[in-house]
Write an enzyme that holds these catalytic residues in place. Structure first.
Site, PDB file in Angstrom:
ATOM      1  N   LYS A  48      30.951 -17.595   6.802  1.00  0.00           N
ATOM      2  CA  LYS A  48      31.664 -18.521   7.707  1.00  0.00           C
ATOM      3  C   LYS A  48      33.113 -18.093   7.882  1.00  0.00           C
ATOM      4  CE  LYS A  48      29.034 -20.123   9.252  1.00  0.00           C
ATOM      5  NZ  LYS A  48      27.632 -20.218   9.012  1.00  0.00           N
ATOM      6  N   GLU A  74      27.218 -17.818   1.975  1.00  0.00           N
ATOM      7  CA  GLU A  74      27.361 -18.537   3.248  1.00  0.00           C
ATOM      8  C   GLU A  74      28.828 -18.869   3.516  1.00  0.00           C
ATOM      9  OE1 GLU A  74      25.716 -18.959   5.784  1.00  0.00           O
ATOM     10  OE2 GLU A  74      26.496 -20.737   6.765  1.00  0.00           O
ATOM     11  N   LYS A 134      25.509 -16.705  19.859  1.00  0.00           N
ATOM     12  CA  LYS A 134      24.728 -17.593  18.996  1.00  0.00           C
ATOM     13  C   LYS A 134      23.283 -17.130  18.850  1.00  0.00           C
ATOM     14  CE  LYS A 134      24.231 -21.971  17.244  1.00  0.00           C
ATOM     15  NZ  LYS A 134      24.725 -21.648  15.915  1.00  0.00           N
ATOM     16  N   CYS A 140      23.187 -13.218  26.044  1.00  0.00           N
ATOM     17  CA  CYS A 140      23.407 -13.469  27.457  1.00  0.00           C
ATOM     18  C   CYS A 140      22.723 -14.773  27.858  1.00  0.00           C
ATOM     19  CB  CYS A 140      22.888 -12.363  28.383  1.00  0.00           C
ATOM     20  SG  CYS A 140      23.570 -10.755  28.028  1.00  0.00           S
ATOM     21  N   ARG A 180      25.813 -18.031  24.060  1.00  0.00           N
ATOM     22  CA  ARG A 180      24.945 -16.846  24.068  1.00  0.00           C
ATOM     23  C   ARG A 180      25.730 -15.566  24.373  1.00  0.00           C
ATOM     24  NH1 ARG A 180      19.707 -18.361  24.322  1.00  0.00           N
ATOM     25  NH2 ARG A 180      19.138 -16.271  24.980  1.00  0.00           N
ATOM     26  N   TRP A 226      26.730 -10.989  26.925  1.00  0.00           N
ATOM     27  CA  TRP A 226      27.077 -10.417  25.627  1.00  0.00           C
ATOM     28  C   TRP A 226      26.752  -8.934  25.763  1.00  0.00           C
ATOM     29  CZ3 TRP A 226      24.680  -7.872  21.484  1.00  0.00           C
ATOM     30  CH2 TRP A 226      25.439  -7.822  20.318  1.00  0.00           C
ATOM     31  N   GLU A 274      33.386 -14.953  10.143  1.00  0.00           N
ATOM     32  CA  GLU A 274      33.088 -15.215  11.553  1.00  0.00           C
ATOM     33  C   GLU A 274      34.200 -15.951  12.271  1.00  0.00           C
ATOM     34  OE1 GLU A 274      28.714 -16.533  12.406  1.00  0.00           O
ATOM     35  OE2 GLU A 274      29.424 -17.550  10.606  1.00  0.00           O
ATOM     36  N   ASN A 295      18.883 -10.686  30.744  1.00  0.00           N
ATOM     37  CA  ASN A 295      19.181 -10.915  29.327  1.00  0.00           C
ATOM     38  C   ASN A 295      18.176 -10.095  28.544  1.00  0.00           C
ATOM     39  OD1 ASN A 295      19.534 -11.952  26.728  1.00  0.00           O
ATOM     40  ND2 ASN A 295      18.269 -13.752  27.160  1.00  0.00           N
ATOM     41  N   GLY A 296      18.665  -9.156  27.713  1.00  0.00           N
ATOM     42  CA  GLY A 296      17.756  -8.319  26.933  1.00  0.00           C
ATOM     43  C   GLY A 296      18.190  -6.867  27.008  1.00  0.00           C
TER      44      GLY A 296
END
Ligand code: F6R
Length: 611
Positions: free
Chosen positions: A488, A484, A606, A2, A27, A73, A491, A99-100
């Site tokens: 990628k 990795e 992110k 968020c 975010r 989020w 995602e 946020n949290g």
């Protein structure tokens, strides 16, 4: 997760808030909302991205010089209009963004339900807001005092911003475990989860600490702790320019950030590496060189892409320094009962510096007496501040949700640390040390050269965009690169992908191979090259489609693979900094070809500031 933004001053608040929210969409982007005060409190919110709210508000009177905004989020409650922030209290007089996660929200909700409260949303935020209002009503106290009392009852993480219709010249903010930055202007203040909403207005910011409450007016900032004691705001100067957070002519941030890598790797080396003089200058390492040199063991904690960088660091540090290394998912480390001995060093790796699992893991290790060394990108972030020492990666703001340039910068920093410690320990020969310094110095140019051929990967991506699954294989230093690459692809394109050590394939994953399965081999020249050539043959014998990342001039694989992309020759220790770049590009082009929102992949954010 968020993003939160606030403004108080004499400008129009709404445009500042909306622009700030767009910059913080990395975010989360499940819903967006703003609350403004101008002759009363107005709240507007909507499911979806910031642009959708903006369109919905076209033509409305949004004039106000104080306001707050939120991009969400989702944690408690699905993405929807009613779960969007800001939430309003039962009286309608207070508006809050958060946020949290409030972990004990159920208990607080029950108390409020018993008192007859009803709720419009499924969020923990609405519960906390009404809990604060209930305390204010019951105790006949100020909002600030009610907030202080409420926060003492709360477990979990939060940054909250509160607006009170009855007190229109103040924003009240509080922080624990999630980031909060306050920008100081002339008779105005800006609030954000990071500094991006305020970059064009001020370079002076205050990073609010855990358990602090900020009472923010246009011309005054007061910080207090939960015991109501005044705290002195510590003003930091920002050195980020606006251009660094804009797309600069690229279609997506992800592509821009992939292409920035020659520059970001150079920035990471600049002022540190002098190959001719044979020196690496890193004060954070130098000041702790005895601790690092004499470490009985190094434990690396990180998540996601940063964890992959940690895995590579394990290989590099063990080879060069002969120090045992363990790499832990921060989320696992924090909940098991890890053994930390005197002389152990913890290295925490994080792009954002805000990842909740990594932050709590290091707090836990600190309690047990460990020395924490942070490898962080975002200057002044929570992990940077919680570490005893560290080194910044200097990759600049990474906006694309999928991490790219931060990963290569992490590898550069970790390799420099390993080399510096190895030299001090005399566990590396002077010749190898010197060779690796020059090899590192050459990476920016080599990365630039391979990026000139990005179009080749666009063509390969077009061919495989219809795949349902993909396998990524590599050996040794190329195994974490394979992991990795698979992450990628998952995602960005939503194609299911798995990374494996190439030799492990025959213990199970080979059963997946058929004439449709793309198998991506990271097969640059290294000590195991013959072995990986055999693995490629094994896949071809089963009709799998092979895409190989090879070293320029390696003819042994070209004839076998369906598609190849060559990277410049490099020592196997630094080669991952190059071989990962085509994998980033491949995912990007496949994602774009499939019409995916590559900068904002579904369900992701992110900065993962919740567990
Ligand atoms: C992958 C990605 C995530 C992050 C992870 C850790 O592209 O971005 O897997 O690497 O959430 O984040 P930081 O490095 O900010 O701690």
């Amino acid at each position: 997760m968020c993003g939160i933004v606030g403004y108080i001053g004499s400008r129009e608040a709404y445009p500042i808030i909306i622009t700030g929210l767009k910059r913080q969409e990395y975010r989360g982007y499940d819903s967006t909302g703003v609350a403004l005060i101008n002759h009363g409190l107005k709240v507007f919110k909507k499911k979806g991205k910031v642009a959708e709210l903006e369109e919905y508000l076209l033509g409305k009177n949004l004039s106000a010089s104080v306001g707050i905004g939120h991009t969400r989020w989702a944690t408690h409650g699905e993405p929807s209009d009613r779960n969007a922030h800001p939430h309003q209290s039962a009286s309608g007089k207070l508006a809050m963004i958060h946020n949290g996660i409030i972990e004990n929200y159920n208990q607080l909700k029950q108390e409020l339900l018993n008192k007859g409260y009803t709720f419009n949303s499924e969020t923990d935020t609405e519960v906390l807001l009404n809990f604060i209002e209930e305390i204010q009503k019951n105790n006949q106290c100020s909002l600030e005092e009610a907030l202080r009392i409420a926060l003492k009852r709360v477990t979990g993480a939060y940054v909250i911003l509160l607006l009170d219709e009855g007190n229109p010249d103040t924003i009240i903010a509080a922080r624990k475990g999630s980031p909060l930055v306050i920008g100081i202007g002339k008779d105005e203040h800006f609030l954000g989860s990071d500094a991006t909403p305020m970059l064009e207005y001020t370079k002076e910011v205050v990073y609010v600490n855990d358990y602090e409450i900020a009472i923010v007016k246009a011309n005054e900032l007061v910080l207090k702790n939960l015991g109501n004691e005044g705290q002195t705001p510590y003003i930091t100067k920002l050195d980020v320019e606006l251009a660094a957070i804009e797309k600069g002519g690229f279609e997506h941030f992800m592509l821009k950030e992939i292409f920035e890598q020659p520059g970001t790797i150079y920035d990471c080396l600049r002022g540190r590496l002098d190959a001719t003089a044979g020196t690496i200058t890193m004060s954070g390492v130098q000041n702790n060189i005895d601790t690092l040199k004499n470490a009985n063991r190094i434990i690396i904690v990180a998540c996601g892409t940063s964890w992959h960088a940690g895995l590579l660091a394990e290989y590099i540090i063990e080879e060069l320094c002969r120090t045992p290394v363990e790499v832990e998912y921060a989320s696992e480390f924090r909940y098991r009962n890890p053994i930390i001995n005197k002389g152990d060093v913890i290295i925490a790796i994080s792009q954002s510096g805000e990842t909740a699992d990594t932050l709590v893991a290091i707090e836990k290790a600190k309690e047990q007496g460990a020395i924490i060394f942070g490898i962080v990108n975002v200057v002044g972030s929570s992990i940077a501040r919680a570490s005893h020492a560290g080194a910044y990666t200097h990759a600049g703001p990474e906006i694309g949700v999928a991490s790219t340039k931060a990963f290569t910068a992490q590898l550069v920093v970790l390799t420099m640390i390993a080399l510096k410690v190895a030299k001090e320990k005399e566990s590396i020969t002077p010749e190898r040390y010197s060779k690796l310094l020059f090899e590192l110095g050459d990476i920016p140019e080599k990365a630039g050269a391979l990026l000139k051929r990005a179009e080749e990967l666009k063509i390969i991506g077009e061919k495989y965009k219809g795949a349902a699954d993909a396998l990524y294989l590599g050996r040794g230093y190329n195994f974490p690169v394979a992991l990795e690459g698979a992450l990628k692809l998952k995602e960005i394109s939503y194609i299911h992908a798995e990374g494996y050590p190439a030799a492990e394939m025959k213990h199970g994953p080979i059963a997946l191979v058929d004439d449709k399965l793309p198998v991506v081999f990271v097969a640059t020249k290294d000590d195991y090259h013959n072995k990986i050539v055999s693995n490629i043959q094994e896949i071809k014998a089963r009709k799998g489609k092979v895409i190989a990342i090879i070293t320029d001039g390696d003819e042994s694989i070209t004839s076998m693979a369906d598609d190849v992309f060559a990277v410049p020759p490099a020592d196997e220790i630094v080669s991952p900094m190059l071989s990962v770049i085509p994998l980033q590009l491949l995912s990007y082009y496949i994602g774009v070809a499939k019409g995916c929102d590559v900068d904002k992949p579904r369900n992701l954010a992110k900065s993962v500031t919740v567990e």
